[in-house]
Design a protein around this motif. Structure first.
Motif, mmCIF file in Angstrom:
data_model
loop_
_atom_site.group_PDB
_atom_site.id
_atom_site.type_symbol
_atom_site.label_atom_id
_atom_site.label_comp_id
_atom_site.label_asym_id
_atom_site.label_seq_id
_atom_site.Cartn_x
_atom_site.Cartn_y
_atom_site.Cartn_z
ATOM 1 N N GLN A 132 -15.105 -86.982 19.189
ATOM 2 C CA GLN A 132 -16.093 -87.450 20.181
ATOM 3 C C GLN A 132 -17.358 -86.603 20.139
ATOM 4 O O GLN A 132 -18.460 -87.112 20.317
ATOM 5 N N GLU A 135 -19.368 -87.780 17.304
ATOM 6 C CA GLU A 135 -19.933 -89.110 17.582
ATOM 7 C C GLU A 135 -21.144 -89.069 18.514
ATOM 8 O O GLU A 135 -21.920 -90.013 18.578
ATOM 9 N N MET A 139 -24.033 -91.959 19.729
ATOM 10 C CA MET A 139 -24.047 -92.656 21.018
ATOM 11 C C MET A 139 -25.483 -92.867 21.495
ATOM 12 O O MET A 139 -25.760 -93.816 22.217
ATOM 13 N N LYS A 145 -19.188 -99.120 17.777
ATOM 14 C CA LYS A 145 -18.026 -98.256 17.878
ATOM 15 C C LYS A 145 -17.390 -97.990 16.505
ATOM 16 O O LYS A 145 -17.019 -96.864 16.187
ATOM 17 N N ARG A 148 -19.533 -95.670 14.397
ATOM 18 C CA ARG A 148 -19.450 -94.305 14.918
ATOM 19 C C ARG A 148 -18.178 -93.625 14.435
ATOM 20 O O ARG A 148 -18.203 -92.502 13.935
ATOM 21 N N MET B 1 -28.069 -96.012 24.951
ATOM 22 C CA MET B 1 -26.624 -95.854 25.132
ATOM 23 C C MET B 1 -26.090 -97.013 25.969
ATOM 24 O O MET B 1 -26.639 -97.365 27.011
ATOM 25 N N ASN B 5 -20.317 -97.027 27.050
ATOM 26 C CA ASN B 5 -20.278 -95.628 26.628
ATOM 27 C C ASN B 5 -20.643 -94.698 27.776
ATOM 28 O O ASN B 5 -20.058 -93.640 27.955
ATOM 29 N N THR B 9 -18.336 -91.832 29.252
ATOM 30 C CA THR B 9 -18.813 -90.448 29.317
ATOM 31 C C THR B 9 -18.670 -89.911 30.729
ATOM 32 O O THR B 9 -18.194 -88.791 30.953
#
Lengths: 252, 412
Positions: A132, A135, A139, A145, A148, B1, B5, B9
């Motif tokens: 993560q 990645e 983002m 997705k 990534r 973004m 996501n 997050t």
């Protein structure tokens, strides 16, 4: 946001095309061009000249160390090259695009697409796994997705951490953490790897490993700029730019 | 973004700082639970008032003299101007004339002092007919109620409310005793079963005395020998025929009184519904008040969210700097923190909502009071929790978005 970046991309490409001729020098492409850069900090009534009239070029595929004692202005230089800040005067061109007058939004995009940061403190996010963390820059760009995941896994493999993709930073050694950070720096395919004292928090074994990794990346054609006060680290670079009191020292 | 996501997050950040997230949510949780329980208490009170008033007598209509709709006419003094008469009452109970009316009970009343030996007690004495018992949905604790022979011979007999009997006789048996009512000795023939404490909307239903209306009119309350009564209670054959009973009573009384224009009616027919609406308006004011106080606690919860998020922004300067270095724009950072705030609000709201519903389930048996939380209140509370958190998250989020990546990265 996605639309914005599409528009911005085409602008960037245009300006690259325009400036392509002028950025060629002795058959080598100029990646980074600093022209008469000065930076002045003003904190209330205190005025501090951090950089005075600095000019140099960094060519595509070069491995450059910027070195100097603390307070010499090398951190300021790193912030400017990294598009974290803009110069008070002078021009800074990355891939032929002048970034010295861009606003915050445009700078964010340049950082995202063109620059891969490696920090002394690794700066991985504790809640996220290695994967993560790698990645993360994707983002902030427009990747789906699947892209990534593929890119990030490939880079973790490249830095030899395939077995650690699900581990969080606190489950990794310092050297492993820095390699995750390097994978993160590489993941968007930046023009430039900008490393700020990348071995400062590592023991000598891990420091060697990281520097070896930089050598490999350099051989693979990456452009690397390392900011360091450690002459041993600097010696691994193909060129050393020395800075003192905010000015370049003449090259020997 | 993308929003997905962003949410992922934010959820990761909320989970990572689990302890702090829980503490932040606590204010919201308490606020929401408090709102739900207080509103539930208010709604419960309304329902309780409604059922208590309904218990006074089902299918009940009250006819009072005068054209005003004031309920005071029932308990007012023995005015000579009353236009209602005993014959009105008996005419209305004629099933030929008014098939929807099951029975009627004319009423006269007055305050009298009841004396037994050295003890005396002042209460409301009602003069009425045997049908009063069923119209009022009352039962007897002991003895018997008035009979038609009590009526026809104006017997000096009296039925006491449970409280009245207790006040006069204490632990002694009331049945068969003779009490002095305004100078007239009367025999206690029955004691009414208690209905519990009277609600605020009505007088205490257990402190009263009932005598035959004939005795009341001619011997006791000293009224003239005219036929007039203070009010007439009407019971319809069922709840469904209440409005039919209303129509029949209205029509019959207009005719008996020789009034052609209903606007000039010299009587008013009130349903228990009007009592209910008066009582519920009181308790809904109370609900609003309590809900308002609870809303303040939710607001304080919101301030808590802001407080902790400001701390969080300061603590996470380095993270914010890194995100910016990696290409996060100020608006992405702002949205991330807003997403965190709304997640805190949503979770806090959900937990608070669950607590409120648990309260509805278990509190009533402890506090002996009904709690009824309408579904809309649950939904609105959770929405309010999210919006409050969002609103109070705006400032911390703006602070985070403004941080310079250099200063942020430099901080240790």
């Amino acid at each position: 946001m996605a639309e914005d970046s599409v528009v911005e991309d085409s602008v960037v490409e245009d300006s690259v095309a325009e400036l392509d001729d002028s950025t060629m020098d002795l058959g080598r492409k100029v990646l980074l061009q600093l022209v008469d850069i000065s930076k002045v900090y003003e904190l209330g009534s205190v005025r501090f000249q951090a950089l005075t009239s600095v000019s140099f070029n960094i060519y595509d595929g070069e491995y450059v160390a910027i070195t100097g004692p603390s307070g010499s202005g090398k951190s300021t230089l790193m912030h400017l090259i990294g598009c974290l800040d803009v110069p008070t005067s002078g021009r800074l061109l990355i891939d032929g695009k002048d970034v010295s007058r861009l606003d915050e939004l445009e700078l964010a995009q340049i950082r995202n697409e063109r620059i891969g940061f490696v920090f002394q403190q690794f700066n991985l996010l504790a809640p996220l796994t290695a994967l993560q963390n790698v990645e993360l820059p994707l983002m902030y760009g427009s990747y789906n997705k699947r892209e990534r995941g593929e890119r990030s896994l490939a880079l973790l493999e490249r830095v030899g951490l395939t077995d650690h993709v699900r581990h969080r930073p606190n489950e990794l050694s310092g050297g492993q953490q820095q390699r995750v950070a390097i994978a993160r720096a590489l993941v968007v395919g930046p023009s430039l790897i900008l490393a700020d004292e990348p071995t400062g928090n590592l023991d000598s074994k891990n420091a060697f490993d990281v520097l070896d990794l930089f050598d490999e990346l350099h051989e693979a054609g990456r452009t690397i700029v390392v900011i360091t006060h450690d002459s041993e680290v600097a010696s691994r670079a193909s060129r050393i730019i020395r800075i003192r009191d905010g000015q370049l020292e003449p090259t020997q | 973004m993308s929003w997905g996501n962003l949410l992922a997050t934010a959820i990761a950040a909320v989970q990572w700082n689990r302890m702090r997230s829980v503490l932040t949510m606590l204010g919201i949780v308490i606020g929401i639970a408090a709102i739900m329980v207080t509103v539930g208490l208010g709604e419960g009170a309304q329902a309780k008032v409604k059922s208590t008033i309904s218990a006074l007598g089902s299918n009940l209509l009250t006819v009072s003299p005068g054209s005003s709709s004031s309920l005071q006419g029932v308990r007012g003094g023995l005015g000579s101007g009353s236009t209602l008469t005993l014959s009105d009452a008996s005419a209305l109970s004629n099933s030929q004339v008014a098939p929807a009316i099951e029975s009627t009970a004319p009423i006269v009343s007055g305050h009298e002092t009841l004396t037994f030996g050295a003890t005396n007690w002042t209460t409301t004495v009602y003069g009425t007919t045997p049908s009063w018992l069923s119209i009022r949905s009352r039962t007897l604790e002991e003895g018997r109620f008035l009979t038609s022979s009590d009526m026809s011979s104006s017997n000096n007999v009296i039925v006491l409310g449970a409280v009245t009997a207790q006040e006069l006789f204490g632990s002694k048996t009331a049945l068969g005793q003779s009490v002095d009512v305004g100078g007239l000795p009367m025999t206690v023939i029955g004691v009414l079963a208690p209905v519990g404490t009277g609600t605020s909307a009505t007088s205490n239903q257990d402190d009263l005395a009932v005598v035959p209306i004939t005795t009341a009119k001619y011997s006791l309350l000293g009224t003239s020998s005219t036929d007039s009564v203070q009010s007439i209670l009407i019971k319809s054959t069922s709840a469904a025929t209440l409005s039919a009973a209303y129509q029949e009573a209205n029509k019959e009384l207009l005719m008996l009184h020789g009034i052609t224009d209903p606007a000039n009616a010299d009587f008013t027919i009130a349903t228990e519904q009007s009592l209910v609406s008066a009582a519920t308006s009181v308790s809904s004011t109370l609900t609003a008040l309590l809900g308002g106080i609870a809303a303040v606690s939710l607001l304080v919860g919101g301030v808590g969210v802001m407080n902790i998020m400001l701390v969080s922004v300061t603590e996470r300067t380095k993270e914010i700097g890194l995100r910016k270095a990696l290409g996060a724009t100020p608006s992405v950072i702002r949205r991330q923190f807003l997403a965190e705030a709304s997640i805190l609000g949503a979770f806090g709201g959900a937990i608070g909502g669950a607590l409120g519903l648990l309260g509805q389930l278990f509190l009533p048996s402890v506090i002996k009071f009904p709690i009824e939380i309408p579904g809309s209140v649950t939904a609105l509370s959770i929405l309010a929790a999210i919006s409050i958190s969002l609103i109070f998250g705006v400032y911390p989020a703006a602070r985070a978005a403004r941080l310079s990546p250099i200063d942020a990265l430099r901080s240790e």
